[in-house]
Design an enzyme around this catalytic site. Sequence first.
Site, PDB file in Angstrom:
ATOM      1  N   GLY A  85     -12.413  -2.412  -2.991  1.00 54.00           N
ATOM      2  CA  GLY A  85     -11.005  -2.730  -2.706  1.00 54.00           C
ATOM      3  C   GLY A  85     -10.353  -1.482  -2.156  1.00 54.00           C
ATOM      4  N   GLU A 119      -6.375  -9.485 -11.452  1.00 55.42           N
ATOM      5  CA  GLU A 119      -7.031  -9.205 -10.159  1.00 55.42           C
ATOM      6  C   GLU A 119      -8.555  -9.231 -10.295  1.00 55.42           C
ATOM      7  OE1 GLU A 119      -5.408  -5.942  -7.892  1.00 55.42           O
ATOM      8  OE2 GLU A 119      -3.361  -6.583  -8.287  1.00 55.42           O
ATOM      9  N   GLU A 152     -13.682  -3.589   1.581  1.00 59.50           N
ATOM     10  CA  GLU A 152     -12.325  -4.156   1.628  1.00 59.50           C
ATOM     11  C   GLU A 152     -12.409  -5.601   2.115  1.00 59.50           C
ATOM     12  OE1 GLU A 152      -9.096  -3.335   0.645  1.00 59.50           O
ATOM     13  OE2 GLU A 152      -8.794  -5.366   1.400  1.00 59.50           O
ATOM     14  N   GLU A 160      -9.407   0.463  -7.910  1.00 59.39           N
ATOM     15  CA  GLU A 160      -8.119   0.250  -8.577  1.00 59.39           C
ATOM     16  C   GLU A 160      -7.701  -1.164  -8.245  1.00 59.39           C
ATOM     17  OE1 GLU A 160      -5.048  -0.965  -9.114  1.00 59.39           O
ATOM     18  OE2 GLU A 160      -3.899   0.479  -7.933  1.00 59.39           O
ATOM     19  N   ARG A 213      -0.486   7.683 -10.698  1.00 59.07           N
ATOM     20  CA  ARG A 213      -1.699   6.879 -10.496  1.00 59.07           C
ATOM     21  C   ARG A 213      -2.751   7.697  -9.764  1.00 59.07           C
ATOM     22  NH1 ARG A 213      -3.952   2.695  -6.506  1.00 59.07           N
ATOM     23  NH2 ARG A 213      -2.978   3.932  -4.887  1.00 59.07           N
ATOM     24  N   HIS A 236       0.834  -1.213   0.000  1.00 60.57           N
ATOM     25  CA  HIS A 236       0.000   0.000   0.000  1.00 60.57           C
ATOM     26  C   HIS A 236       0.870   1.265   0.000  1.00 60.57           C
ATOM     27  CE1 HIS A 236      -4.037  -1.662   0.088  1.00 60.57           C
ATOM     28  NE2 HIS A 236      -3.477  -2.693   0.710  1.00 60.57           N
TER      29      HIS A 236
HETATM   30  C1  SAM Z   1      -4.581  -2.596  -5.604  1.00 57.56           C
HETATM   31  S1  SAM Z   1      -5.257  -2.406  -3.990  1.00 57.56           S
HETATM   32  C2  SAM Z   1      -5.932  -0.760  -4.096  1.00 57.56           C
HETATM   33  C3  SAM Z   1      -6.154  -0.120  -2.764  1.00 57.56           C
HETATM   34  C4  SAM Z   1      -6.666   1.311  -2.823  1.00 57.56           C
HETATM   35  N1  SAM Z   1      -7.965   1.383  -3.445  1.00 57.56           N
HETATM   36  C5  SAM Z   1      -5.717   2.200  -3.564  1.00 57.56           C
HETATM   37  O1  SAM Z   1      -6.061   2.622  -4.682  1.00 57.56           O
HETATM   38  O2  SAM Z   1      -4.618   2.477  -3.054  1.00 57.56           O
HETATM   39  C6  SAM Z   1      -6.642  -3.478  -4.097  1.00 57.56           C
HETATM   40  C7  SAM Z   1      -7.367  -3.739  -2.792  1.00 57.56           C
HETATM   41  O3  SAM Z   1      -8.532  -4.495  -3.120  1.00 57.56           O
HETATM   42  C8  SAM Z   1      -8.760  -5.471  -2.115  1.00 57.56           C
HETATM   43  N2  SAM Z   1      -9.580  -6.512  -2.740  1.00 57.56           N
HETATM   44  C9  SAM Z   1      -9.184  -7.442  -3.642  1.00 57.56           C
HETATM   45  N3  SAM Z   1     -10.220  -8.213  -4.024  1.00 57.56           N
HETATM   46  C10 SAM Z   1     -11.307  -7.755  -3.370  1.00 57.56           C
HETATM   47  C11 SAM Z   1     -12.668  -8.143  -3.348  1.00 57.56           C
HETATM   48  N4  SAM Z   1     -13.131  -9.170  -4.086  1.00 57.56           N
HETATM   49  N5  SAM Z   1     -13.522  -7.453  -2.548  1.00 57.56           N
HETATM   50  C12 SAM Z   1     -13.064  -6.410  -1.800  1.00 57.56           C
HETATM   51  N6  SAM Z   1     -11.781  -6.022  -1.765  1.00 57.56           N
HETATM   52  C13 SAM Z   1     -10.913  -6.671  -2.539  1.00 57.56           C
HETATM   53  C14 SAM Z   1      -7.355  -5.885  -1.698  1.00 57.56           C
HETATM   54  O4  SAM Z   1      -7.359  -6.465  -0.403  1.00 57.56           O
HETATM   55  C15 SAM Z   1      -6.608  -4.553  -1.772  1.00 57.56           C
HETATM   56  O5  SAM Z   1      -6.634  -3.879  -0.530  1.00 57.56           O
END
Ligand code: SAM
Length: 297
Positions: A40, A115, A62, A106, A18, A9
């Site tokens: 997410g 993802e 999340e 994202e 970004r 993070h």
């Molecule tokens: C790439 S990070 C982005 C975090 C934040 N939105 C940012 O832009 O900095 C993706 C996040 O999505 C969460 N995530 C992944 N799959 C998910 C799901 N099916 N439902 C909810 N959260 C999810 C992960 O745990 C992670 O914290």
Amino acid sequence: MDQRLLLMHQVMLADRPRLDAYDRALASVVTAGDVVADVGAGTLVLSMLALKHGAEHVYAIEADPAMAAVAERIVADNGLRDRVTLVQGDARTAKLPQPVDVIVSEMMGNLGPEEQMVEILGSVARRNLRPGGAIVPRRLTTHLAAIQFDEEGWGMWGDVVPGYRFDSVQEFVEPQPQLHFFQREPRFLTEPVLLSDDPITPASTSRPHREMRLPVRRDGCLQAVMGYFTAELAEGEPLSNYPSYPGCNWAVWVWPLRHTAVAAGDEIRVTVDVPRGRGQVRDATAWRLDCGIVRRP
Ligand SMILES: C[S@@+](CC[C@H](N)C(=O)[O-])C[C@H]1O[C@@H](n2cnc3c(N)ncnc32)[C@H](O)[C@@H]1O
């Protein structure tokens, strides 16, 4: 808490282009009083950008319990309890208390689709987006291209020390991807060709093309097939991991190949084998590439 999660993070927050791209996209999509779903949500950075642009309330979803606990602290520290509701769980099953005007997320993998953002946002939108609401990003594309490195990465298995050979190392290569940050532009032996092109709508399900033909446009040494994504966050607001930029948190996917001379008019035929098992699609190393060259007659 797993420190790799915090590091991930941290690296994402440090990727300024970004965040700037999301900032501009949300400025063009969010209107005062909107209700937003941040899917997410991680550290809530996209929730905060939505609030900055006038959102009245954000549902921050999340899945990771440890990350949700961090987000809960961030909500408390910023006095946001009445404006941000944290929903801990898989977004694919989340039913929010009210329809939302905007979904923001994202979840682009290094290649794009791994993802499963397209499928996850499609599923969230079907249950929670008001008719005519906006999704950021609204499209995700992935391109593949055949390349010759500019003396870096997998291009290094030649004569590193003049007079000595390393090229037999290439025989040990498996058809699974490496992650690479380009320091120098590679030489494109083919045009980039679409592997997948997914509008993100309530009807979304992702379907990458498996078999592709990449016509060689210039002579060179085929060393790898690279794959990169472009997310269209909003009208005229693309975000891509190629070309690499300073601070970019995404590597580019590179399938290394035995170094092989190719000529303009040859064709590279590529099959991408996406793993089917549960959870495997998220494992980048399991996406295998079969590659053959059809020589110009
Ligand atoms: C790439 S990070 C982005 C975090 C934040 N939105 C940012 O832009 O900095 C993706 C996040 O999505 C969460 N995530 C992944 N799959 C998910 C799901 N099916 N439902 C909810 N959260 C999810 C992960 O745990 C992670 O914290």
